[in-house]
Design an enzyme around this catalytic site. Sequence first.
Site, PDB file in Angstrom:
ATOM      1  CG  HIS A   1      -1.867   0.998   1.441  1.00  0.00           C
ATOM      2  ND1 HIS A   1      -1.568   2.290   1.821  1.00  0.00           N
ATOM      3  CD2 HIS A   1      -3.217   0.960   1.306  1.00  0.00           C
ATOM      4  CE1 HIS A   1      -2.690   2.991   1.905  1.00  0.00           C
ATOM      5  NE2 HIS A   1      -3.706   2.206   1.594  1.00  0.00           N
TER       6      HIS A   1
ATOM      7  CB  CYS B   1      -3.638   3.338  -1.487  1.00  0.00           C
ATOM      8  SG  CYS B   1      -4.749   4.683  -1.133  1.00  0.00           S
TER       9      CYS B   1
ATOM     10  CE  LYS C   1      -6.909  -0.292   6.278  1.00  0.00           C
ATOM     11  NZ  LYS C   1      -7.646   0.341   5.205  1.00  0.00           N
TER      12      LYS C   1
ATOM     13  CD  GLN D   1      -6.690  -4.511   4.283  1.00  0.00           C
ATOM     14  OE1 GLN D   1      -7.634  -5.246   4.567  1.00  0.00           O
ATOM     15  NE2 GLN D   1      -6.868  -3.268   3.876  1.00  0.00           N
TER      16      GLN D   1
ATOM     17  CG  ASP E   1       0.796  -2.425   6.106  1.00  0.00           C
ATOM     18  OD1 ASP E   1      -0.101  -2.539   6.969  1.00  0.00           O
ATOM     19  OD2 ASP E   1       0.687  -1.713   5.090  1.00  0.00           O
TER      20      ASP E   1
HETATM   21  N1  PLP Z   1      -1.574  -0.673   4.549  1.00  0.00           N
HETATM   22  C1  PLP Z   1      -2.576  -1.379   4.014  1.00  0.00           C
HETATM   23  C2  PLP Z   1      -2.310  -2.774   3.506  1.00  0.00           C
HETATM   24  C3  PLP Z   1      -3.843  -0.831   3.937  1.00  0.00           C
HETATM   25  O1  PLP Z   1      -4.849  -1.533   3.389  1.00  0.00           O
HETATM   26  C4  PLP Z   1      -4.066   0.482   4.444  1.00  0.00           C
HETATM   27  C5  PLP Z   1      -5.409   1.121   4.323  1.00  0.00           C
HETATM   28  O2  PLP Z   1      -6.091   0.959   3.342  1.00  0.00           O
HETATM   29  C6  PLP Z   1      -2.991   1.166   5.007  1.00  0.00           C
HETATM   30  C7  PLP Z   1      -1.768   0.564   5.044  1.00  0.00           C
HETATM   31  C8  PLP Z   1      -3.150   2.546   5.558  1.00  0.00           C
HETATM   32  O3  PLP Z   1      -3.942   2.557   6.694  1.00  0.00           O
HETATM   33  P1  PLP Z   1      -4.405   3.948   7.338  1.00  0.00           P
HETATM   34  O4  PLP Z   1      -4.875   4.809   6.204  1.00  0.00           O
HETATM   35  O5  PLP Z   1      -5.476   3.554   8.259  1.00  0.00           O
HETATM   36  O6  PLP Z   1      -3.235   4.523   8.029  1.00  0.00           O
END
Ligand code: PLP
Length: 406
Positions: free
Chosen positions: A123, A364, A226, A203, A200
Site C-alpha cells: 500500500h 493506494c 479496519k 489487513q 504492515d
Molecule cells: N496498509 C494497508 C495494507 C492498507 O490496506 C491500508 C489502508 O487501506 C494502510 C496501510 C493505511 O492505513 P491507514 O490509512 O489507516 O493509516
Amino acid sequence: MTFDVGAVRADFPILSREINGKPLTYLDNGASAQKPRVVIDAMTRVYEQEYSNVHRGLHTLSNISTEKYEGVRGIVARFLGAPDEEEIVFTTGTTEAINMVASSWAAPRLEAGDEIVLSIMEHHANIVPWHFLRERQGVVIKWVETDANGDLDPEAVLAACGPRTKLIAVTQLSNVTGTVVDVKAICDGARDKGIPVLVDGSQGAVHMPVNVAEMGCDFYAITGHKLYGPSGSGAVYIRRERMEEMRPFMGGGDMIREVTRDAVTYNDPPMKFEAGTPGIVQTIGMGVALDYLMGLGMENIAAHERGLRDYARAKLDGLNWLQVQGQSAGKAAIFSFTMAGAHAHDLSTVLDKRGIAVRAGSHCAMPLMEHMGVTATARASFGMYNTEAEVDRLVDALEFCHELFG
Ligand code: PLP
C-alpha cells in the site's frame, strides 16, 4: 465456541439500514469496517461521563481517562501477542506508524546506497515513507514481485537482500488481492541475515490471529478503523531493541521529561514517541473493538471468512467474463476484479444502486496495479459480518452489470 454470524450482525447497527431502497451489503471492509454497538456506546460514555485529557491532571476525570486510555496498551499487546505492553506505541493508524519508523528509526541510520526491500503489493503507506528516504538521502528501494497467482515467495524476498539491505518492509495481506504473505518465513530468514522486518498488519490483523513474538518481526502496525474500531486510532508494536535505537518522532507535550531554554530530555518509550494530546477516545474505542474481536475469537472469525472466501471464489470463478486478480490458494476474502467494457467506477456505481458497497480505483497500490497490467479494479472485501447471501447478491448484481455493459 461457534461463530454466529447472525448474532454478530445484530451487534452492528448500520447493517440493518437500507441504501437506495435495498438492504446494505457492505463489501468495502478493506477500506474501513463498520463499528459494533459496544464501541459506539463506549465512546459515547467517555464523552458523556468520563472525558478529560490524559496524563496531565490530578483530578478524577483525568485519572479515569488516563486509566482507560493506558489500559488499551495491554489490550493491544494481548491482541498482537507482544511480550510487553511497553513495546506498543499508539498512533493514528498504520500510515503514521510507518512514517514514524521511517523518520525515527530508518532516517538516522541509513546512508546513500543502503537498501530497503519492499514487495510490489505494498500500500502507498508502506511505499511513500521509503520514497522520502530515497529522495532525501539516496536510499535504494528494491522491489520483489509476486508470481502469476499473486503469491509472494519469502525466498525471493530474502534473495533480494544484499549486504546493504537495512530493512524489509512487507504487508502481511494484500488489500487488493487478499494474498497472504508468509511473514514468519521472511522474519526467520531475515534474522539469520541480521535484517529487521517491518510488517504492515493493516489487513492481516483483521483476518487472522497474530502473534508478533512467534512471527519474530521488529515492527508490526495496525489501524483501528479496519479492526471495527474508530478512525484515527492505531498502534505499532516495536521490538524493544529497535525502540532503543529510535529518536523521537514528533516533539511536544507528553514525550518529554524536562524542557529548558537550552535543552530537552525525553520521556521513556513508548511515551517518547507519543507527542501531544493523543486520540484519547479513539484509542479507548479501539481497545473495546479489540476486546470484542478477542471475545469472538480471531480463529473463529478466520474460519468464518475462509468459508466466505471459498463460497465467493467458486461463484466468481463461474463468471467467465469477470477477471479476478490474484488467485492465491490461501488468500483472504478480498476480490479485485475487472469486466471488459465496464470501468471499475461504473461497476461500483451500478452495485451501489443495489445497496452494495465496493471500492473502485487503484486502492493506494499503484505499483501492484502496474504489475497486474490494470489501472483500476472494483474490489469486494468481506468482513466477519458478511454472509453467503451477500455473495449471492453481489453475483446477481455483477450479472446485471454484464448484461448492461457486455
Ligand atoms: N496498509 C494497508 C495494507 C492498507 O490496506 C491500508 C489502508 O487501506 C494502510 C496501510 C493505511 O492505513 P491507514 O490509512 O489507516 O493509516
